[in-house]
Design an enzyme around this catalytic site. Sequence first.
Site, PDB file in Angstrom:
ATOM      1  N   ARG A   1      -2.893 -11.824   3.633  1.00  0.00           N
ATOM      2  CA  ARG A   1      -4.177 -11.504   3.016  1.00  0.00           C
ATOM      3  C   ARG A   1      -4.183 -11.984   1.573  1.00  0.00           C
ATOM      4  O   ARG A   1      -3.203 -11.818   0.855  1.00  0.00           O
ATOM      5  CB  ARG A   1      -4.416  -9.980   2.983  1.00  0.00           C
ATOM      6  CG  ARG A   1      -4.511  -9.240   4.307  1.00  0.00           C
ATOM      7  CD  ARG A   1      -5.620  -9.709   5.237  1.00  0.00           C
ATOM      8  NE  ARG A   1      -6.841 -10.202   4.622  1.00  0.00           N
ATOM      9  CZ  ARG A   1      -7.825  -9.463   4.113  1.00  0.00           C
ATOM     10  NH1 ARG A   1      -7.763  -8.167   4.152  1.00  0.00           N
ATOM     11  NH2 ARG A   1      -8.906 -10.018   3.597  1.00  0.00           N
TER      12      ARG A   1
ATOM     13  N   HIS B   1     -10.567  -3.199  -1.662  1.00  0.00           N
ATOM     14  CA  HIS B   1     -11.517  -2.670  -0.681  1.00  0.00           C
ATOM     15  C   HIS B   1     -12.564  -1.832  -1.397  1.00  0.00           C
ATOM     16  O   HIS B   1     -12.239  -1.065  -2.313  1.00  0.00           O
ATOM     17  CB  HIS B   1     -10.785  -1.784   0.339  1.00  0.00           C
ATOM     18  CG  HIS B   1      -9.821  -2.534   1.200  1.00  0.00           C
ATOM     19  ND1 HIS B   1     -10.148  -3.033   2.445  1.00  0.00           N
ATOM     20  CD2 HIS B   1      -8.526  -2.880   1.000  1.00  0.00           C
ATOM     21  CE1 HIS B   1      -9.101  -3.643   2.971  1.00  0.00           C
ATOM     22  NE2 HIS B   1      -8.097  -3.565   2.111  1.00  0.00           N
TER      23      HIS B   1
ATOM     24  N   TYR C   1       0.832  -1.204   0.000  1.00  0.00           N
ATOM     25  CA  TYR C   1       0.000   0.000   0.000  1.00  0.00           C
ATOM     26  C   TYR C   1       0.863   1.250   0.000  1.00  0.00           C
ATOM     27  O   TYR C   1       1.953   1.264   0.578  1.00  0.00           O
ATOM     28  CB  TYR C   1      -0.885   0.063   1.252  1.00  0.00           C
ATOM     29  CG  TYR C   1      -2.084  -0.841   1.211  1.00  0.00           C
ATOM     30  CD1 TYR C   1      -3.211  -0.499   0.471  1.00  0.00           C
ATOM     31  CD2 TYR C   1      -2.090  -2.042   1.912  1.00  0.00           C
ATOM     32  CE1 TYR C   1      -4.313  -1.331   0.438  1.00  0.00           C
ATOM     33  CE2 TYR C   1      -3.197  -2.877   1.882  1.00  0.00           C
ATOM     34  CZ  TYR C   1      -4.305  -2.515   1.138  1.00  0.00           C
ATOM     35  OH  TYR C   1      -5.393  -3.333   1.105  1.00  0.00           O
TER      36      TYR C   1
ATOM     37  N   TYR D   1      -0.480  -9.892   0.616  1.00  0.00           N
ATOM     38  CA  TYR D   1       0.532  -9.309   1.511  1.00  0.00           C
ATOM     39  C   TYR D   1       0.431  -9.903   2.914  1.00  0.00           C
ATOM     40  O   TYR D   1      -0.631 -10.348   3.339  1.00  0.00           O
ATOM     41  CB  TYR D   1       0.403  -7.779   1.559  1.00  0.00           C
ATOM     42  CG  TYR D   1      -0.928  -7.233   2.027  1.00  0.00           C
ATOM     43  CD1 TYR D   1      -1.243  -7.160   3.381  1.00  0.00           C
ATOM     44  CD2 TYR D   1      -1.863  -6.768   1.117  1.00  0.00           C
ATOM     45  CE1 TYR D   1      -2.454  -6.642   3.808  1.00  0.00           C
ATOM     46  CE2 TYR D   1      -3.079  -6.247   1.534  1.00  0.00           C
ATOM     47  CZ  TYR D   1      -3.375  -6.189   2.880  1.00  0.00           C
ATOM     48  OH  TYR D   1      -4.583  -5.684   3.296  1.00  0.00           O
TER      49      TYR D   1
ATOM     50  N   HIS E   1      -6.934  -8.607  -2.842  1.00  0.00           N
ATOM     51  CA  HIS E   1      -8.296  -8.078  -2.616  1.00  0.00           C
ATOM     52  C   HIS E   1      -8.348  -6.597  -2.951  1.00  0.00           C
ATOM     53  O   HIS E   1      -7.324  -5.901  -2.952  1.00  0.00           O
ATOM     54  CB  HIS E   1      -8.733  -8.296  -1.160  1.00  0.00           C
ATOM     55  CG  HIS E   1      -7.858  -7.595  -0.168  1.00  0.00           C
ATOM     56  ND1 HIS E   1      -6.664  -8.128   0.272  1.00  0.00           N
ATOM     57  CD2 HIS E   1      -7.967  -6.389   0.466  1.00  0.00           C
ATOM     58  CE1 HIS E   1      -6.095  -7.289   1.123  1.00  0.00           C
ATOM     59  NE2 HIS E   1      -6.856  -6.215   1.256  1.00  0.00           N
TER      60      HIS E   1
HETATM   61 FE   LIG Z   1      -6.190  -4.531   2.354  1.00  0.00          FE
END
Ligand SMILES: [Fe+2]
Length: 243
Positions: A158, A163, A109, A148, A161
């Site tokens: 995770r 959000h 991110y 990640y 995905h």
């Molecule tokens: Fe996320």
Amino acid sequence: MTDKPSGLFHRDRSWHPAALTPPYKTSVKRSPAAAPISMPSTLSEDTGPVFTRDILGPQDADLIHNFASEGQSAIGPRIIVYGRVLDENGRGIPNALVEVWQANAGGRYRHKKESYLAPLDPNFGGCGRVITDEHGNYEFHTIQPGPYPWPNGPNDWRPAHIHFSIFGASFGQRLITQMYFEGDPMIWQCPIVGTIPSREAIETLVAALDMRRTVPMDARAYKFDIVLRGVRQTMFENRMEGL
Ligand SMILES: [Fe+2]
């Protein structure tokens, strides 16, 4: 049965994750210790907010380019994500604001608290938004995010995905959720996904690869429909707000 006076259907809480799910560690501190208090909705929750297309920038629905330098584009598998935003009766919701955010193709991110080793992509910001058309359709272009690791158990990852935050016709239809990708084995390893009570419910969050919408030599397509309320409502992230 519907709420009054909004006409919104009640949510089926047994279909959604419980607020307290200890294998998802932060739910222990985030979940309420006391029973929620039921409050009647008022005009402000039943009728707004209202969004119009003039809030959108020309590249808001194109995450491949909306953070990139002139002539550049984000690194990663190019995809189209599309679908419909539906109400509890299966009707498309027009003018719903769909906001998305995601990690880059390496799973990182763009955030000051990010600690994963994967590098930033200088041409990828990770945020976008779109407003549904008159039939509730939405579409945006992006790159497929990577999985990640995250500090939950000793080795939790995770699945890839995206959000989503969706504002329907009113605050009463607000939904925050995550979309996963068909065929990803990491979905079934994830402690957050594991808070969802049934496999059937989890599968409503898995976007299907749709080769018919794929653009040859450009991007594959994934279809993700979102239901804002009712017994088949798309999973709300496991927090109590909005339930
Ligand atoms: Fe996320």
